[in-house]
Design an enzyme around this catalytic site. Structure first.
Site, PDB file in Angstrom:
ATOM      1  N   LYS A  26       1.049  -1.120   0.066  1.00 45.32           N
ATOM      2  CA  LYS A  26      -0.281  -0.001  -0.020  1.00 45.32           C
ATOM      3  C   LYS A  26       0.921   1.218  -0.281  1.00 45.32           C
ATOM      4  O   LYS A  26       0.596   2.049  -0.467  1.00 45.32           O
ATOM      5  CB  LYS A  26      -0.851  -0.078   1.525  1.00 45.32           C
ATOM      6  CG  LYS A  26      -2.161  -1.184   0.928  1.00 45.32           C
ATOM      7  CD  LYS A  26      -3.268  -0.644   2.097  1.00 45.32           C
ATOM      8  CE  LYS A  26      -4.074  -1.952   1.858  1.00 45.32           C
ATOM      9  NZ  LYS A  26      -5.412  -2.071   3.063  1.00 45.32           N
TER      10      LYS A  26
ATOM     11  N   LYS B  84      -5.254 -10.501  -4.954  1.00 45.28           N
ATOM     12  CA  LYS B  84      -6.192 -11.462  -3.839  1.00 45.28           C
ATOM     13  C   LYS B  84      -7.088  -9.684  -4.445  1.00 45.28           C
ATOM     14  O   LYS B  84      -6.839  -8.860  -4.677  1.00 45.28           O
ATOM     15  CB  LYS B  84      -5.980 -10.689  -2.408  1.00 45.28           C
ATOM     16  CG  LYS B  84      -5.471  -9.683  -2.180  1.00 45.28           C
ATOM     17  CD  LYS B  84      -5.873  -9.746  -0.730  1.00 45.28           C
ATOM     18  CE  LYS B  84      -5.968  -8.579   0.115  1.00 45.28           C
ATOM     19  NZ  LYS B  84      -7.336  -8.148   0.989  1.00 45.28           N
TER      20      LYS B  84
ATOM     21  N   LYS C 228     -10.948  -3.809  -2.201  1.00 47.09           N
ATOM     22  CA  LYS C 228     -11.358  -2.765  -1.582  1.00 47.09           C
ATOM     23  C   LYS C 228     -10.712  -1.588  -2.563  1.00 47.09           C
ATOM     24  O   LYS C 228     -11.532  -1.214  -3.573  1.00 47.09           O
ATOM     25  CB  LYS C 228     -11.944  -2.399  -0.553  1.00 47.09           C
ATOM     26  CG  LYS C 228     -12.939  -3.179   0.371  1.00 47.09           C
ATOM     27  CD  LYS C 228     -13.819  -2.295   1.054  1.00 47.09           C
ATOM     28  CE  LYS C 228     -13.827  -2.639   2.028  1.00 47.09           C
ATOM     29  NZ  LYS C 228     -12.967  -3.412   3.432  1.00 47.09           N
TER      30      LYS C 228
END
Ligand code: AQP
Length: 322
Positions: A109, A190, A193
């Site tokens: 991230k 994966k 969101k």
């Protein structure tokens, strides 16, 4: 069995959140289960105050529509129980920069956020606080949370060793199938969101048309054989896992019934639509009464604080706080 788990209001839930986490929560609900909308965690992402408020209530409705019953378990909003932020600080003071910077989610991230926040590095400690505050034995989570759960266990053990027995050391539980639902467009990553593209993630409350479109366009491969084989056929294996998780079969049993990708995809789309349609109806009904949802959250926060307060006081006293 004391159970705790949490989920971020960082946008509509996708099928990975549902199959990997929420459905397990419903199965494990009891008077000893605590489920939390972790709004403090969502602050690590770029999110407007209005969106955060709206998504938090929406998520509460989604959890209840999925089958969580506030008469059976405790459902609450993290920021309404201040012990989470308080214990977070105590645990930050026993965690090291080295262990946090090794977290895969942080590495991924932080590459995507320019000038990423410190919270993106430290949120696994907040997650440890969330879990440890409830004397949790089991944490039902998707497979992507294994590393964070290991950190929680390490922090608890380190704390107990240094300051005396204070925290119960929890274990994580994962579903047998669909513990890691993959992105439909990039099946080696994966479903997420915040990272997946619109076509890559199936949201729980997508329209039937969108569900069909996304499953039809899901990336597979060119050899045309329906076979469950993650290393060689990640796209098809992902669809088979989703199917099996919804139908209660094994992925190999599902694969044995199909010879063509097209048929598998259209049956899977029908099954996803049929499973989620009643949840969507219930979600919309619940959202029509936001005051009732807020009352549920307030009652949940009161019940949660009674447990969390005790554990926090024990940890604070153990560290020498007056
Ligand atoms: N792809 C997935 N397959 C199975 N389980 C999954 N979970 C998340 N993605 C998958 C599980 O959902 C729970 C809630 O996750 P979260 O919202 O707190 O954050 P996350 O794990 O980081 O999920 P996302 O969807 O990727 O959200 P963003 O992009 O906002 O960070 C967890 O139990 C997780 O394991």
């Amino acid at each position: 069995m004391r159970v705790f788990s949490g989920i971020q209001p960082s946008g509509p839930l996708h099928l990975g959140n549902y199959l990997g986490a929420v459905r397990q929560w419903v199965d494990a609900q009891s008077s000893d289960a605590f489920y939390c909308v972790v709004d403090l965690h969502a602050l690590t992402l770029e999110i407007s105050p209005d969106a955060l408020r709206e998504q938090t209530i929406d998520l509460l409705a989604t959890l209840m529509a999925s089958g969580l019953d506030p008469e059976i378990c405790t459902i609450f909003i993290q920021s309404q129980v201040s012990y989470h932020a308080q214990l977070n600080w105590l645990l930050e003071c026993v965690s090291t920069y080295g262990e946090l910077s090794r977290m895969v989610a942080f590495k991924e991230k932080s590459q995507r956020q320019e000038g990423y926040r410190v919270g993106l590095l430290t949120y696994p400690v907040l997650m440890a606080a969330d879990i440890l505050l409830y004397e949790t034995e089991e944490v039902p989570v998707g497979d992507d949370q294994r590393q964070h759960l290991e950190l929680t266990r390490d922090v608890a053990e380190k704390f107990n060793h240094r300051f005396g027995e204070t925290f119960r050391v929890p274990v994580g539980t994962q579903p047998k199938v669909a513990a890691r639902v993959m992105d439909l467009q990039e099946p080696t990553r994966k479903m997420s969101k915040s990272i997946s593209s619109p076509l890559g993630k199936l949201n729980m409350f997508d329209s039937p048309r969108d569900i069909e479109k996304k499953i039809t366009k899901a990336v597979t491969d060119t050899d045309g054989e329906v076979r469950f084989d993650w290393p060689k056929k990640p796209g098809v294996s992902n669809l088979l896992e989703i199917f099996a998780s919804l139908s209660g079969e094994t992925p190999a049993q599902v694969a044995a019934r199909y010879t063509r990708y097209g048929e598998l995809k259209s049956d899977l789309a029908a099954l996803v639509i049929e499973t989620l349609a009643p949840l969507k109806r219930r979600h919309d009904e619940l959202l029509a009464s936001p005051d009732e949802l807020r009352r549920v959250a307030a009652r949940g926060a009161e019940k949660a604080a009674a447990v969390a307060g005790m554990v926090y006081q024990r940890a604070a006293a153990a560290m020498g706080l007056a």
